[in-house]
Design a protein around this motif. Structure first.
Motif, PDB file in Angstrom:
ATOM      1  N   LEU A  46       0.825  -1.203   0.000  1.00  0.00           N
ATOM      2  CA  LEU A  46       0.000   0.000   0.000  1.00  0.00           C
ATOM      3  C   LEU A  46       0.866   1.262   0.000  1.00  0.00           C
ATOM      4  O   LEU A  46       0.574   2.222  -0.718  1.00  0.00           O
ATOM      5  CB  LEU A  46      -0.939   0.001   1.206  1.00  0.00           C
ATOM      6  CG  LEU A  46      -2.077  -1.020   1.148  1.00  0.00           C
ATOM      7  CD1 LEU A  46      -2.705  -1.184   2.530  1.00  0.00           C
ATOM      8  CD2 LEU A  46      -3.100  -0.605   0.120  1.00  0.00           C
ATOM      9  N   ILE A  47       1.911   1.262   0.787  1.00  0.00           N
ATOM     10  CA  ILE A  47       2.816   2.415   0.839  1.00  0.00           C
ATOM     11  C   ILE A  47       3.505   2.591  -0.515  1.00  0.00           C
ATOM     12  O   ILE A  47       3.596   3.710  -1.040  1.00  0.00           O
ATOM     13  CB  ILE A  47       3.830   2.253   1.987  1.00  0.00           C
ATOM     14  CG1 ILE A  47       3.094   2.367   3.332  1.00  0.00           C
ATOM     15  CG2 ILE A  47       4.958   3.267   1.878  1.00  0.00           C
ATOM     16  CD1 ILE A  47       3.912   1.927   4.534  1.00  0.00           C
ATOM     17  N   GLY A  50       1.087   4.086  -2.909  1.00  0.00           N
ATOM     18  CA  GLY A  50       0.911   5.517  -2.663  1.00  0.00           C
ATOM     19  C   GLY A  50       2.027   6.339  -3.286  1.00  0.00           C
ATOM     20  O   GLY A  50       1.772   7.368  -3.933  1.00  0.00           O
ATOM     21  N   PHE A  51       3.258   5.872  -3.124  1.00  0.00           N
ATOM     22  CA  PHE A  51       4.384   6.579  -3.744  1.00  0.00           C
ATOM     23  C   PHE A  51       4.315   6.488  -5.268  1.00  0.00           C
ATOM     24  O   PHE A  51       4.623   7.450  -5.966  1.00  0.00           O
ATOM     25  CB  PHE A  51       5.729   6.032  -3.245  1.00  0.00           C
ATOM     26  CG  PHE A  51       6.112   6.561  -1.901  1.00  0.00           C
ATOM     27  CD1 PHE A  51       6.303   7.916  -1.689  1.00  0.00           C
ATOM     28  CD2 PHE A  51       6.282   5.710  -0.828  1.00  0.00           C
ATOM     29  CE1 PHE A  51       6.648   8.416  -0.449  1.00  0.00           C
ATOM     30  CE2 PHE A  51       6.633   6.186   0.419  1.00  0.00           C
ATOM     31  CZ  PHE A  51       6.817   7.545   0.613  1.00  0.00           C
ATOM     32  N   ALA A  52       3.902   5.333  -5.792  1.00  0.00           N
ATOM     33  CA  ALA A  52       3.798   5.170  -7.244  1.00  0.00           C
ATOM     34  C   ALA A  52       2.771   6.134  -7.832  1.00  0.00           C
ATOM     35  O   ALA A  52       3.022   6.760  -8.868  1.00  0.00           O
ATOM     36  CB  ALA A  52       3.437   3.721  -7.582  1.00  0.00           C
ATOM     37  N   VAL A  53       1.619   6.254  -7.187  1.00  0.00           N
ATOM     38  CA  VAL A  53       0.595   7.191  -7.669  1.00  0.00           C
ATOM     39  C   VAL A  53       1.162   8.600  -7.699  1.00  0.00           C
ATOM     40  O   VAL A  53       0.992   9.333  -8.674  1.00  0.00           O
ATOM     41  CB  VAL A  53      -0.674   7.119  -6.784  1.00  0.00           C
ATOM     42  CG1 VAL A  53      -1.586   8.313  -7.032  1.00  0.00           C
ATOM     43  CG2 VAL A  53      -1.425   5.818  -7.037  1.00  0.00           C
ATOM     44  N   ASP A  54       1.857   8.983  -6.651  1.00  0.00           N
ATOM     45  CA  ASP A  54       2.394  10.344  -6.581  1.00  0.00           C
ATOM     46  C   ASP A  54       3.502  10.584  -7.602  1.00  0.00           C
ATOM     47  O   ASP A  54       3.554  11.640  -8.228  1.00  0.00           O
ATOM     48  CB  ASP A  54       2.909  10.634  -5.170  1.00  0.00           C
ATOM     49  CG  ASP A  54       3.363  12.074  -5.035  1.00  0.00           C
ATOM     50  OD1 ASP A  54       2.563  12.978  -5.366  1.00  0.00           O
ATOM     51  OD2 ASP A  54       4.510  12.294  -4.615  1.00  0.00           O
ATOM     52  N   GLN A  55       4.371   9.609  -7.792  1.00  0.00           N
ATOM     53  CA  GLN A  55       5.547   9.815  -8.636  1.00  0.00           C
ATOM     54  C   GLN A  55       5.311   9.529 -10.117  1.00  0.00           C
ATOM     55  O   GLN A  55       5.926  10.164 -10.966  1.00  0.00           O
ATOM     56  CB  GLN A  55       6.704   8.945  -8.142  1.00  0.00           C
ATOM     57  CG  GLN A  55       7.218   9.346  -6.780  1.00  0.00           C
ATOM     58  CD  GLN A  55       7.756  10.763  -6.770  1.00  0.00           C
ATOM     59  OE1 GLN A  55       8.596  11.120  -7.588  1.00  0.00           O
ATOM     60  NE2 GLN A  55       7.255  11.579  -5.855  1.00  0.00           N
ATOM     61  N   LEU A  70      -2.292   9.802  -0.658  1.00  0.00           N
ATOM     62  CA  LEU A  70      -2.442   9.856   0.800  1.00  0.00           C
ATOM     63  C   LEU A  70      -3.367   8.760   1.319  1.00  0.00           C
ATOM     64  O   LEU A  70      -3.131   8.213   2.406  1.00  0.00           O
ATOM     65  CB  LEU A  70      -2.940  11.229   1.235  1.00  0.00           C
ATOM     66  CG  LEU A  70      -1.920  12.363   1.142  1.00  0.00           C
ATOM     67  CD1 LEU A  70      -2.564  13.682   1.542  1.00  0.00           C
ATOM     68  CD2 LEU A  70      -0.701  12.078   1.991  1.00  0.00           C
ATOM     69  N   ALA A  71      -4.403   8.416   0.560  1.00  0.00           N
ATOM     70  CA  ALA A  71      -5.291   7.331   0.979  1.00  0.00           C
ATOM     71  C   ALA A  71      -4.519   6.016   1.047  1.00  0.00           C
ATOM     72  O   ALA A  71      -4.643   5.256   2.020  1.00  0.00           O
ATOM     73  CB  ALA A  71      -6.472   7.209   0.017  1.00  0.00           C
ATOM     74  N   LEU A  72      -3.699   5.752   0.050  1.00  0.00           N
ATOM     75  CA  LEU A  72      -2.908   4.515   0.050  1.00  0.00           C
ATOM     76  C   LEU A  72      -1.830   4.539   1.136  1.00  0.00           C
ATOM     77  O   LEU A  72      -1.619   3.539   1.832  1.00  0.00           O
ATOM     78  CB  LEU A  72      -2.277   4.294  -1.325  1.00  0.00           C
ATOM     79  CG  LEU A  72      -3.254   3.920  -2.432  1.00  0.00           C
ATOM     80  CD1 LEU A  72      -2.572   3.976  -3.795  1.00  0.00           C
ATOM     81  CD2 LEU A  72      -3.841   2.542  -2.177  1.00  0.00           C
ATOM     82  N   LEU A  73      -1.162   5.671   1.285  1.00  0.00           N
ATOM     83  CA  LEU A  73      -0.127   5.774   2.327  1.00  0.00           C
ATOM     84  C   LEU A  73      -0.739   5.632   3.718  1.00  0.00           C
ATOM     85  O   LEU A  73      -0.201   4.922   4.575  1.00  0.00           O
ATOM     86  CB  LEU A  73       0.620   7.104   2.201  1.00  0.00           C
ATOM     87  CG  LEU A  73       1.535   7.239   0.989  1.00  0.00           C
ATOM     88  CD1 LEU A  73       1.973   8.683   0.820  1.00  0.00           C
ATOM     89  CD2 LEU A  73       2.722   6.311   1.096  1.00  0.00           C
ATOM     90  N   GLY A  74      -1.863   6.281   3.948  1.00  0.00           N
ATOM     91  CA  GLY A  74      -2.535   6.174   5.242  1.00  0.00           C
ATOM     92  C   GLY A  74      -2.985   4.755   5.529  1.00  0.00           C
ATOM     93  O   GLY A  74      -2.846   4.247   6.647  1.00  0.00           O
ATOM     94  N   GLY A 110     -10.338  -3.207   3.074  1.00  0.00           N
ATOM     95  CA  GLY A 110     -10.872  -3.610   1.775  1.00  0.00           C
ATOM     96  C   GLY A 110     -11.706  -2.513   1.137  1.00  0.00           C
ATOM     97  O   GLY A 110     -11.616  -2.268  -0.075  1.00  0.00           O
ATOM     98  N   LEU A 111     -12.509  -1.827   1.947  1.00  0.00           N
ATOM     99  CA  LEU A 111     -13.325  -0.724   1.420  1.00  0.00           C
ATOM    100  C   LEU A 111     -12.460   0.437   0.933  1.00  0.00           C
ATOM    101  O   LEU A 111     -12.724   1.022  -0.118  1.00  0.00           O
ATOM    102  CB  LEU A 111     -14.312  -0.242   2.478  1.00  0.00           C
ATOM    103  CG  LEU A 111     -15.472  -1.192   2.759  1.00  0.00           C
ATOM    104  CD1 LEU A 111     -16.296  -0.682   3.948  1.00  0.00           C
ATOM    105  CD2 LEU A 111     -16.348  -1.342   1.527  1.00  0.00           C
ATOM    106  N   VAL A 112     -11.420   0.774   1.693  1.00  0.00           N
ATOM    107  CA  VAL A 112     -10.523   1.866   1.277  1.00  0.00           C
ATOM    108  C   VAL A 112      -9.849   1.518  -0.040  1.00  0.00           C
ATOM    109  O   VAL A 112      -9.802   2.336  -0.970  1.00  0.00           O
ATOM    110  CB  VAL A 112      -9.473   2.171   2.371  1.00  0.00           C
ATOM    111  CG1 VAL A 112      -8.377   3.077   1.840  1.00  0.00           C
ATOM    112  CG2 VAL A 112     -10.139   2.808   3.575  1.00  0.00           C
TER     113      VAL A 112
END
Length: 130
Positions: A46-47, A50-55, A70-74, A110-112
């Motif tokens: 998940l972390i 999150g970085f992949a989406v941002d970069q 942020l949703a994935l990182l959180g 799972g919902l997130v």
């Protein structure tokens, strides 16, 4: 609340778990550890997502990119914290001969992940400039 504080303290002093109840079959303790490691792998994925989406999605509108990242990182952070807390709770329950603890966290995670995936599908179908 007191139980949670005790569990957090046990995160850093797992040898104190031995003071409770009897020693369970080692296979159950090892299975509990494997489950813990699986949750940590999920947290790392998940972390990383999150970085992949941002970069790797620079063309995505800033608000969407940051929100999804942020949703994935959180979710990754919560997953890692949940992993260690669940490990302690399960180990204590096994030593005490109690039922294993239940949690709503897998459903929430799972919902997130589903919401983030649906948002990504919508962005792909509608175009990133949107």
């Amino acid at each position: 609340m007191i139980e949670f504080v005790r569990n957090v303290r046990l995160w850093f002093a797992p040898e104190e778990i031995r003071e409770e109840g009897g020693t369970p079959d080692y296979r159950f303790s090892l299975a509990n550890e494997r489950t813990f490691l699986a949750w940590l792998r999920t947290a790392l994925a998940l972390i990383g997502g999150g970085f992949a989406v941002d970069q790797f999605l620079p063309d995505l509108r800033w608000g969407w990119r940051v929100g999804l990242a942020l949703a994935l990182l959180g979710a990754g952070v919560l997953c890692a914290l949940r992993a260690v807390n669940h490990w302690v709770r399960c180990e204590r329950a096994m030593r005490r001969g109690e039922d294993l603890p239940v949690s709503r966290f897998p459903a929430a995670l799972g919902l997130v992940v589903a919401v983030v995936a649906i948002a990504m599908v919508a962005l792909v179908l509608l175009g990133w400039e949107g």
